[in-house]
Design an enzyme around this catalytic site. Structure first.
Site, PDB file in Angstrom:
ATOM      1  N   ASN A  19       0.910  -0.936  -0.367  1.00 28.10           N
ATOM      2  CA  ASN A  19       0.303   0.004   0.468  1.00 28.10           C
ATOM      3  C   ASN A  19       0.994   1.014   0.003  1.00 28.10           C
ATOM      4  OD1 ASN A  19      -3.039  -0.445   0.277  1.00 28.10           O
ATOM      5  ND2 ASN A  19      -2.907  -1.221   1.813  1.00 28.10           N
ATOM      6  N   ARG A  70       5.410   2.004  25.590  1.00 23.89           N
ATOM      7  CA  ARG A  70       3.895   1.752  24.578  1.00 23.89           C
ATOM      8  C   ARG A  70       4.602   3.481  23.987  1.00 23.89           C
ATOM      9  NH1 ARG A  70       0.958  -1.168  21.008  1.00 23.89           N
ATOM     10  NH2 ARG A  70       1.134  -2.289  23.374  1.00 23.89           N
ATOM     11  N   HIS A 114      -7.372  -0.444   5.898  1.00 24.21           N
ATOM     12  CA  HIS A 114      -7.880  -2.218   6.801  1.00 24.21           C
ATOM     13  C   HIS A 114      -8.713  -2.774   5.428  1.00 24.21           C
ATOM     14  CE1 HIS A 114      -9.299  -4.659  10.219  1.00 24.21           C
ATOM     15  NE2 HIS A 114     -10.505  -4.318   9.653  1.00 24.21           N
TER      16      HIS A 114
HETATM   17  C1  GRF Z   1      -2.816  -5.091   4.075  1.00 27.31           C
HETATM   18  O1  GRF Z   1      -4.393  -5.256   3.646  1.00 27.31           O
HETATM   19  C2  GRF Z   1      -3.444  -3.570   4.480  1.00 27.31           C
HETATM   20  O2  GRF Z   1      -5.537  -3.158   4.649  1.00 27.31           O
HETATM   21  C3  GRF Z   1      -3.353  -3.832   6.513  1.00 27.31           C
HETATM   22  O3  GRF Z   1      -1.915  -4.965   6.481  1.00 27.31           O
HETATM   23  C4  GRF Z   1      -2.242  -5.427   5.093  1.00 27.31           C
HETATM   24  C5  GRF Z   1      -0.277  -4.729   4.971  1.00 27.31           C
HETATM   25  O4  GRF Z   1       0.057  -4.973   3.703  1.00 27.31           O
HETATM   26  N1  GRF Z   1      -3.915  -3.010   7.196  1.00 27.31           N
HETATM   27  P1  GRF Z   1       1.212  -3.911   2.402  1.00 27.31           P
HETATM   28  O5  GRF Z   1       2.190  -4.263   3.565  1.00 27.31           O
HETATM   29  O6  GRF Z   1       0.547  -2.594   2.040  1.00 27.31           O
HETATM   30  O7  GRF Z   1       1.641  -4.911   1.342  1.00 27.31           O
END
Ligand code: GRF
Length: 218
Positions: A19, A70, A114
């Protein structure tokens, strides 16, 4: 005439960063309203860090295991973001829960993708959850981040069919294609000021709600 300043974006990752790569690619267009000025990971071994560095984007690895609490990790991350002059934070597979104080200091300025049609299937293993529930539609959601996990106001969603014979892997792959399309669109809307947060409501301007393709696709 001077060009309008672009929104300065940091992407936070924990893993492969596909992403992140889709956001970086979109931001290479001269008319895209955001620029990616930092990629940070809580795992130094996250493969996405090398990808970003190869494209000339500054990267930071803050190993969460090196912090006593944290709050200490979140404070160090906050300092990195402030030092880089970040306007907006994009979580992209960032697998770590923030303290409420960190989320509040970025309220309305932090978004996440998400892999489910929220509010269904929060947390992890969303594709297994969808298969167990027997839903016929599944998908992904871009939302503002609030202290409660995966509960923030929804900016954009894309849906895919659940097909007979699907397993978690086939479903994940079908949804990932939509994630890579949806997240750059959603970031553009936020960065351009066409979407904003008013309390716990997402506000749209400029006729965005009429453009079905940007907000919901099948
Ligand atoms: C994706 O499916 C996103 O929606 C979720 O974690 C995954 C991350 O994949 N939060 P990438 O690291 O972006 O390939």
């Amino acid at each position: 005439m001077a060009a309008l300043a672009k929104t300065r974006v940091a992407i936070l990752i924990s893993g492969r960063g596909s992403n992140m790569a889709s956001l970086i690619a979109a931001a290479e267009a001269s008319d895209y309203p955001a620029e990616i000025v930092l990629v940070a990971a809580n795992r130094p071994e996250a493969p996405g860090l090398a990808f970003a560095a190869e494209r000339g984007i500054p990267t930071r690895a803050l190993d969460h295991r090196a912090y006593l609490s944290r709050e200490a990790f979140d404070a160090a991350l906050h300092t990195e973001l402030k030092d880089a002059g970040i306007d907006l934070v994009c979580l992209a597979g960032f697998m770590r829960i923030f303290s409420a104080g960190f989320v509040e200091s970025w309220a309305g300025r932090m978004i996440n993708i998400h892999p489910s049609l929220l509010p269904l299937f929060k947390g992890v293993h969303t594709h297994e959850q969808a298969l167990a529930a027997g839903v016929r539609l599944h998908g992904c959601t871009v939302h503002y981040v609030v202290p409660e996990l995966d509960a923030g106001p929804i900016i954009a969603q894309a849906a895919v069919p659940v097909r007979p014979g699907d397993d978690a892997e086939t479903l994940a792959a079908r949804i990932l294609v939509q994630e890579h399309r949806l997240y750059p669109q959603a970031l553009a809307l936020v960065a351009a000021g066409q979407v904003s947060l008013d309390g716990d409501r997402v506000m749209f301007s400029g006729g965005v709600q009429g453009t079905d393709g940007a907000l919901l696709s099948l």
